[in-house]
Design a protein around this motif. Sequence first.
Motif, PDB file in Angstrom:
ATOM      1  N   PHE A 199       0.829  -1.207   0.000  1.00 11.10           N
ATOM      2  CA  PHE A 199       0.000   0.000   0.000  1.00 11.10           C
ATOM      3  C   PHE A 199       0.862   1.255   0.000  1.00 11.10           C
ATOM      4  N   GLU A 200       0.256   2.327  -0.476  1.00  3.47           N
ATOM      5  CA  GLU A 200       0.823   3.675  -0.387  1.00  3.47           C
ATOM      6  C   GLU A 200      -0.288   4.593   0.109  1.00  3.47           C
ATOM      7  N   VAL A 201      -0.082   5.162   1.279  1.00  2.00           N
ATOM      8  CA  VAL A 201      -1.071   6.055   1.886  1.00  2.00           C
ATOM      9  C   VAL A 201      -0.442   7.437   2.031  1.00  2.00           C
ATOM     10  N   ASP A 215      -3.467  -4.277  17.758  1.00  2.00           N
ATOM     11  CA  ASP A 215      -4.433  -3.176  17.854  1.00  2.00           C
ATOM     12  C   ASP A 215      -4.479  -2.417  16.526  1.00  2.00           C
ATOM     13  N   LYS A 216      -5.660  -2.380  15.941  1.00  4.13           N
ATOM     14  CA  LYS A 216      -5.826  -1.780  14.620  1.00  4.13           C
ATOM     15  C   LYS A 216      -5.760  -0.250  14.691  1.00  4.13           C
ATOM     16  N   LYS A 217      -4.949   0.360  13.806  1.00  2.00           N
ATOM     17  CA  LYS A 217      -4.871   1.814  13.698  1.00  2.00           C
ATOM     18  C   LYS A 217      -5.043   2.192  12.228  1.00  2.00           C
ATOM     19  N   ILE A 218      -6.097   2.926  11.953  1.00  2.00           N
ATOM     20  CA  ILE A 218      -6.424   3.283  10.573  1.00  2.00           C
ATOM     21  C   ILE A 218      -5.463   4.342  10.043  1.00  2.00           C
ATOM     22  N   LEU A 219      -4.878   4.068   8.894  1.00  4.00           N
ATOM     23  CA  LEU A 219      -3.996   5.026   8.226  1.00  4.00           C
ATOM     24  C   LEU A 219      -4.793   5.991   7.363  1.00  4.00           C
ATOM     25  N   ALA A 220      -5.787   5.478   6.656  1.00  2.84           N
ATOM     26  CA  ALA A 220      -6.634   6.320   5.800  1.00  2.84           C
ATOM     27  C   ALA A 220      -7.912   5.565   5.478  1.00  2.84           C
ATOM     28  N   PHE A 235       9.098  20.454  15.353  1.00  2.00           N
ATOM     29  CA  PHE A 235       8.563  20.565  14.001  1.00  2.00           C
ATOM     30  C   PHE A 235       7.131  20.018  13.987  1.00  2.00           C
ATOM     31  N   TYR A 236       6.459  20.229  12.860  1.00  3.12           N
ATOM     32  CA  TYR A 236       5.155  19.595  12.662  1.00  3.12           C
ATOM     33  C   TYR A 236       5.121  18.993  11.262  1.00  3.12           C
ATOM     34  N   VAL A 237       4.307  17.961  11.086  1.00  6.02           N
ATOM     35  CA  VAL A 237       4.240  17.236   9.816  1.00  6.02           C
ATOM     36  C   VAL A 237       3.358  18.002   8.835  1.00  6.02           C
ATOM     37  N   LYS A 238       3.930  18.358   7.679  1.00 12.15           N
ATOM     38  CA  LYS A 238       3.172  19.037   6.624  1.00 12.15           C
ATOM     39  C   LYS A 238       2.619  18.044   5.607  1.00 12.15           C
ATOM     40  N   ALA A 239       3.381  16.994   5.330  1.00 14.72           N
ATOM     41  CA  ALA A 239       2.957  16.002   4.330  1.00 14.72           C
ATOM     42  C   ALA A 239       3.796  14.749   4.525  1.00 14.72           C
ATOM     43  N   GLY A 240       3.383  13.689   3.847  1.00 16.86           N
ATOM     44  CA  GLY A 240       4.155  12.457   3.952  1.00 16.86           C
ATOM     45  C   GLY A 240       3.459  11.280   3.312  1.00 16.86           C
ATOM     46  N   GLN A 241       4.024  10.091   3.589  1.00 16.76           N
ATOM     47  CA  GLN A 241       3.493   8.876   2.969  1.00 16.76           C
ATOM     48  C   GLN A 241       3.840   7.668   3.831  1.00 16.76           C
ATOM     49  N   HIS A 242       2.844   6.801   4.051  1.00 18.77           N
ATOM     50  CA  HIS A 242       3.069   5.492   4.672  1.00 18.77           C
ATOM     51  C   HIS A 242       3.135   4.461   3.549  1.00 18.77           C
ATOM     52  N   THR A 243       4.123   3.600   3.570  1.00 15.95           N
ATOM     53  CA  THR A 243       4.249   2.591   2.517  1.00 15.95           C
ATOM     54  C   THR A 243       4.634   1.235   3.094  1.00 15.95           C
ATOM     55  N   PHE A 244       4.187   0.204   2.386  1.00 15.55           N
ATOM     56  CA  PHE A 244       4.655  -1.158   2.647  1.00 15.55           C
ATOM     57  C   PHE A 244       4.853  -1.807   1.287  1.00 15.55           C
ATOM     58  N   ASP A 245       6.075  -2.330   1.039  1.00 14.87           N
ATOM     59  CA  ASP A 245       6.420  -2.860  -0.285  1.00 14.87           C
ATOM     60  C   ASP A 245       6.734  -4.356  -0.259  1.00 14.87           C
ATOM     61  N   MET A 246       6.148  -5.065   0.677  1.00 12.33           N
ATOM     62  CA  MET A 246       6.364  -6.512   0.879  1.00 12.33           C
ATOM     63  C   MET A 246       7.638  -6.789   1.664  1.00 12.33           C
ATOM     64  N   ASP A 247       8.464  -5.747   1.857  1.00 12.63           N
ATOM     65  CA  ASP A 247       9.726  -5.932   2.577  1.00 12.63           C
ATOM     66  C   ASP A 247       9.797  -4.997   3.775  1.00 12.63           C
ATOM     67  N   THR A 268      -7.594  19.366  -0.590  1.00 11.62           N
ATOM     68  CA  THR A 268      -7.941  18.386  -1.621  1.00 11.62           C
ATOM     69  C   THR A 268      -7.624  16.995  -1.094  1.00 11.62           C
ATOM     70  N   PRO A 269      -8.578  16.080  -1.090  1.00 11.29           N
ATOM     71  CA  PRO A 269      -8.329  14.750  -0.530  1.00 11.29           C
ATOM     72  C   PRO A 269      -7.248  13.996  -1.294  1.00 11.29           C
ATOM     73  N   GLN A 270      -6.440  13.255  -0.556  1.00 10.77           N
ATOM     74  CA  GLN A 270      -5.343  12.499  -1.149  1.00 10.77           C
ATOM     75  C   GLN A 270      -5.843  11.181  -1.746  1.00 10.77           C
ATOM     76  N   GLN A 271      -5.111  10.704  -2.748  1.00  9.76           N
ATOM     77  CA  GLN A 271      -5.397   9.393  -3.332  1.00  9.76           C
ATOM     78  C   GLN A 271      -4.394   8.371  -2.810  1.00  9.76           C
ATOM     79  N   ASN A 272      -4.868   7.181  -2.519  1.00  8.40           N
ATOM     80  CA  ASN A 272      -4.042   6.115  -1.960  1.00  8.40           C
ATOM     81  C   ASN A 272      -4.239   4.843  -2.783  1.00  8.40           C
ATOM     82  N   THR A 273      -3.270   3.967  -2.723  1.00  8.16           N
ATOM     83  CA  THR A 273      -3.361   2.722  -3.498  1.00  8.16           C
ATOM     84  C   THR A 273      -3.087   1.509  -2.622  1.00  8.16           C
TER      85      THR A 273
END
Length: 355
Positions: free
Chosen positions: A37-39, A80-85, A332-344, A46-51
Amino acid sequence: MIVTSNPHMWFVCTNDKGKTQTVYNNEHYKHNYPFTFEVNFADSSTPQQNTVTLYNMTKEHANFYHKKFYCYVAFNWGPDKKILAEGFIEKIGTPNHDGTTDTFTITFTEGTNYSNVAARKLKVTKEKKVNKYVTKWVKQPDKTVTRYHHYTETKEYKRGPKKGQKYTVRHRTPYKETIKGKWRKKGIKTRATKVVQVNKTFRKGTDYKTLIKGIASQSGIVISKIDLAKNPTLKKSFTAKGKPLTLLKQVVKKTGSIMTYIQGKLEIINPKSTKRTWYEIDDQDLLQPPSYNESSDDSSGKGTWEIMVPLVPDITTNVGIHMESKYLKGYFYVKAGQHTFDMDKAQTQCSLGKI
């Protein structure tokens, strides 16, 4: 230090009949169904698109997914489940086969996209007094007129050169006659109440938080949280015109705040607030040294620092980061970013703004 053991991840989708299908992976026997996934997250209205990419799924399970179905991606180092998006499916990719593995990608948009909410949503009904003409049959009044009876009389000259000749004398006798009034159509002017559509107006002295709530409520935009940097009042009456989301952006900007989606929910945040969730990151957490990304006008000091750490589900837009690295220190504060999992690897990449 971020603990990176026992990863759990979920991709959950609910169809229009309320039935749910869950893809679950905890890298253990019978629950080792990997997916990638890519979140994305950003301080944008504007809402973000995720895959989400699914592997070797049966046709029956693959056919479950359709556009506009609700779904979410969740992850945690533990059960414990935590929703990313969360959001709604926008696109389902064509299945691919590389000889051993079948894959297909689902794209979903977080939250609800309000960019197409029409300007007419800001209209309200109002009663207005107007002139109105009603056509009625009206009887004209009777009137009395003078008429004449005409008659003639033959006479004879008694003297003179025409003596003995006859001549005619005309007479008329007046008399009165009453004429009945006729029925005619006539427009009668009256005052009537008309319901009209007008743009919603806010009075002078209204504070901006009330203004924002009023615009959002009138247009059906759901804002789950409002935290303003400042809350001034209107110096004159304000008429809400234009597309609601565009108008909200303009109003929020005047409060020094940011309107953004956080884990699928539209929020208004104060980027300078110290009342936020804080995470401390040191060199043990960093997967690589931070890098500085200059802004178009770096003299303003508004560039961002880019960091990469193991996936932290709670890191999202506006979360506070206390950097305790030999490369970077401060708040600092988070302006943008991405959560990813690539099987590894499961990772979080962030762009940090200085507080």
